[in-house]
Motif scaffolding. Structure first.
Motif, PDB file in Angstrom:
ATOM      1  N   ALA A  97     -27.463 -10.307   2.783  1.00 60.93           N
ATOM      2  CA  ALA A  97     -27.819  -8.854   2.546  1.00 60.93           C
ATOM      3  C   ALA A  97     -28.846  -8.530   3.630  1.00 60.93           C
ATOM      4  CB  ALA A  97     -29.619  -9.046   1.333  1.00 60.93           C
ATOM      5  N   ASP A  98     -28.716  -9.374   4.739  1.00 61.11           N
ATOM      6  CA  ASP A  98     -28.905 -10.166   6.433  1.00 61.11           C
ATOM      7  C   ASP A  98     -27.809  -9.210   7.457  1.00 61.11           C
ATOM      8  OD1 ASP A  98     -31.540 -10.725   5.805  1.00 61.11           O
ATOM      9  OD2 ASP A  98     -30.573 -12.668   6.867  1.00 61.11           O
ATOM     10  N   ASP A  99     -26.790  -8.218   6.240  1.00 59.17           N
ATOM     11  CA  ASP A  99     -25.485  -7.601   6.956  1.00 59.17           C
ATOM     12  C   ASP A  99     -25.130  -8.973   8.663  1.00 59.17           C
ATOM     13  OD1 ASP A  99     -25.027  -5.392   5.911  1.00 59.17           O
ATOM     14  OD2 ASP A  99     -27.127  -4.358   6.613  1.00 59.17           O
ATOM     15  N   ALA A 100     -25.373 -10.348   8.287  1.00 55.90           N
ATOM     16  CA  ALA A 100     -24.584 -10.966   8.672  1.00 55.90           C
ATOM     17  C   ALA A 100     -23.272 -11.350   8.587  1.00 55.90           C
ATOM     18  CB  ALA A 100     -25.575 -12.943   8.614  1.00 55.90           C
ATOM     19  N   ASP A 101     -22.831 -11.447  10.202  1.00 58.23           N
ATOM     20  CA  ASP A 101     -21.964 -11.875  10.776  1.00 58.23           C
ATOM     21  C   ASP A 101     -20.769 -13.170   9.756  1.00 58.23           C
ATOM     22  OD1 ASP A 101     -21.413  -9.060  11.564  1.00 58.23           O
ATOM     23  OD2 ASP A 101     -21.846 -10.094  13.599  1.00 58.23           O
ATOM     24  N   GLY A 102     -21.593 -14.550   9.559  1.00 57.85           N
ATOM     25  CA  GLY A 102     -21.742 -15.975   9.447  1.00 57.85           C
ATOM     26  C   GLY A 102     -22.756 -16.274   9.088  1.00 57.85           C
ATOM     27  N   VAL A 103     -22.498 -17.688   8.579  1.00 59.07           N
ATOM     28  CA  VAL A 103     -23.787 -18.795   9.217  1.00 59.07           C
ATOM     29  C   VAL A 103     -23.230 -19.841   9.731  1.00 59.07           C
ATOM     30  CG1 VAL A 103     -24.862 -20.023   6.316  1.00 59.07           C
ATOM     31  CG2 VAL A 103     -23.230 -18.234   6.184  1.00 59.07           C
ATOM     32  N   HIS A 104     -24.636 -20.257  10.578  1.00 59.49           N
ATOM     33  CA  HIS A 104     -24.480 -21.889  11.197  1.00 59.49           C
ATOM     34  C   HIS A 104     -25.383 -22.553  10.731  1.00 59.49           C
ATOM     35  CE1 HIS A 104     -27.212 -23.708  14.171  1.00 59.49           C
ATOM     36  NE2 HIS A 104     -25.791 -24.040  13.994  1.00 59.49           N
ATOM     37  N   PHE A 105     -24.499 -23.823  10.321  1.00 56.95           N
ATOM     38  CA  PHE A 105     -24.878 -24.622   9.783  1.00 56.95           C
ATOM     39  C   PHE A 105     -25.063 -26.029  10.274  1.00 56.95           C
ATOM     40  CE2 PHE A 105     -21.442 -22.643   6.082  1.00 56.95           C
ATOM     41  CZ  PHE A 105     -23.048 -22.433   5.374  1.00 56.95           C
ATOM     42  N   VAL A 106     -25.911 -26.888  10.156  1.00 52.70           N
ATOM     43  CA  VAL A 106     -25.921 -28.049  10.552  1.00 52.70           C
ATOM     44  C   VAL A 106     -25.492 -28.779   9.668  1.00 52.70           C
ATOM     45  CG1 VAL A 106     -27.960 -29.771  11.640  1.00 52.70           C
ATOM     46  CG2 VAL A 106     -27.776 -27.827  12.478  1.00 52.70           C
ATOM     47  N   CYS A 107     -24.535 -29.905   9.864  1.00 46.37           N
ATOM     48  CA  CYS A 107     -23.399 -30.245   8.889  1.00 46.37           C
ATOM     49  C   CYS A 107     -24.431 -30.997   8.051  1.00 46.37           C
ATOM     50  CB  CYS A 107     -22.497 -31.617   9.073  1.00 46.37           C
ATOM     51  SG  CYS A 107     -21.497 -32.682   8.462  1.00 46.37           S
ATOM     52  N   GLY A 108     -24.965 -31.615   7.302  1.00 50.27           N
ATOM     53  CA  GLY A 108     -25.832 -32.796   6.268  1.00 50.27           C
ATOM     54  C   GLY A 108     -27.444 -32.219   5.763  1.00 50.27           C
ATOM     55  N   GLU A 109     -27.489 -30.833   7.066  1.00 51.84           N
ATOM     56  CA  GLU A 109     -28.856 -30.435   6.939  1.00 51.84           C
ATOM     57  C   GLU A 109     -28.828 -29.712   6.042  1.00 51.84           C
ATOM     58  OE1 GLU A 109     -30.598 -30.017  11.019  1.00 51.84           O
ATOM     59  OE2 GLU A 109     -29.650 -32.577  11.456  1.00 51.84           O
ATOM     60  N   SER A 110     -30.210 -28.546   5.503  1.00 55.78           N
ATOM     61  CA  SER A 110     -30.877 -27.660   5.188  1.00 55.78           C
ATOM     62  C   SER A 110     -30.494 -27.907   3.365  1.00 55.78           C
ATOM     63  CB  SER A 110     -30.123 -26.597   5.614  1.00 55.78           C
ATOM     64  OG  SER A 110     -29.907 -25.682   4.351  1.00 55.78           O
ATOM     65  N   ASP A 111     -31.596 -27.974   2.794  1.00 53.32           N
ATOM     66  CA  ASP A 111     -31.519 -27.776   1.393  1.00 53.32           C
ATOM     67  C   ASP A 111     -31.920 -26.373   0.526  1.00 53.32           C
ATOM     68  OD1 ASP A 111     -34.379 -27.786   2.610  1.00 53.32           O
ATOM     69  OD2 ASP A 111     -35.332 -28.624   0.924  1.00 53.32           O
ATOM     70  N   ALA A 112     -31.188 -25.415   1.663  1.00 57.10           N
ATOM     71  CA  ALA A 112     -31.343 -23.761   1.190  1.00 57.10           C
ATOM     72  C   ALA A 112     -31.226 -23.367  -0.585  1.00 57.10           C
ATOM     73  CB  ALA A 112     -30.477 -22.737   1.543  1.00 57.10           C
ATOM     74  N   PRO A 113     -31.444 -22.887  -0.932  1.00 50.07           N
ATOM     75  CA  PRO A 113     -31.171 -22.562  -2.089  1.00 50.07           C
ATOM     76  C   PRO A 113     -29.565 -22.067  -2.297  1.00 50.07           C
ATOM     77  CG  PRO A 113     -33.553 -21.367  -1.936  1.00 50.07           C
ATOM     78  CD  PRO A 113     -32.795 -21.855  -0.448  1.00 50.07           C
ATOM     79  N   GLY A 114     -28.838 -22.480  -3.708  1.00 49.92           N
ATOM     80  CA  GLY A 114     -27.208 -22.341  -3.924  1.00 49.92           C
ATOM     81  C   GLY A 114     -26.516 -22.951  -2.768  1.00 49.92           C
ATOM     82  N   LEU A 115     -27.184 -24.097  -2.360  1.00 51.08           N
ATOM     83  CA  LEU A 115     -26.110 -24.461  -1.213  1.00 51.08           C
ATOM     84  C   LEU A 115     -26.850 -26.146  -1.221  1.00 51.08           C
ATOM     85  CD1 LEU A 115     -26.014 -24.584   2.904  1.00 51.08           C
ATOM     86  CD2 LEU A 115     -26.663 -26.665   1.862  1.00 51.08           C
ATOM     87  N   THR A 116     -25.792 -26.822  -1.492  1.00 55.36           N
ATOM     88  CA  THR A 116     -25.044 -28.531  -2.154  1.00 55.36           C
ATOM     89  C   THR A 116     -24.328 -29.351  -1.172  1.00 55.36           C
ATOM     90  OG1 THR A 116     -25.937 -27.602  -3.920  1.00 55.36           O
ATOM     91  CG2 THR A 116     -24.685 -29.640  -3.876  1.00 55.36           C
TER      92      THR A 116
END
Length: 136
Positions: free
Chosen positions: A48-67
């Protein structure tokens, strides 16, 4: 309705699964951001944010829908397959981006490097060698 999509860290191969809509087209997953792309964290609503991509930090984040699956990819392009996984390093999922109806080509962010520090103010000419008779 969302679909599970898997990506792997280009540094160590750790696999992450993201639940997302099918209309987003992936361009690449890289260890560096692309010039001109705007990235959001996986906690943000990147659809919904009109983002051009997603920044990940390997192994971090417990965002909904992310495993983080615990699986390590054995792909040939993993930078360091022996690295502890997950490695905690940054990587970037970039979506296909269009400007004026044409796909934007991807370019890595530039790193400017100064080589050699302070050098001569001007180039030196060739050594003229030994002088002849009369200093000529």
């Amino acid at each position: 309705m969302g679909y599970p999509v898997s990506y792997y860290c280009p540094h160590c191969g750790a696999v992450v699964e993201v639940e997302r809509d099918g209309y987003l087209a992936d361009k690449s997953v890289t260890p560096y951001p692309l010039a001109g792309w705007a990235y959001v964290d996986p906690d943000d609503d990147f659809e919904a944010d009109d983002a051009d991509g997603v920044h990940f930090v390997c192994g971090e984040s417990d965002a909904p829908g992310l495993t983080w699956t615990g699986v390590v990819s054995e792909a040939d392009d993993v930078e360091n397959p022996g690295l502890t996984s997950p490695c905690g390093r940054d990587f970037y999922l970039s979506f296909v981006k269009y400007e004026h109806g044409r796909e934007v080509e991807s370019v890595p962010e530039s790193d400017y490097v100064v080589i050699g520090g302070q050098g001569p103010a001007s180039p030196r000419g060739p050594d003229a060698g030994p002088r002849g008779p009369g200093g000529v």
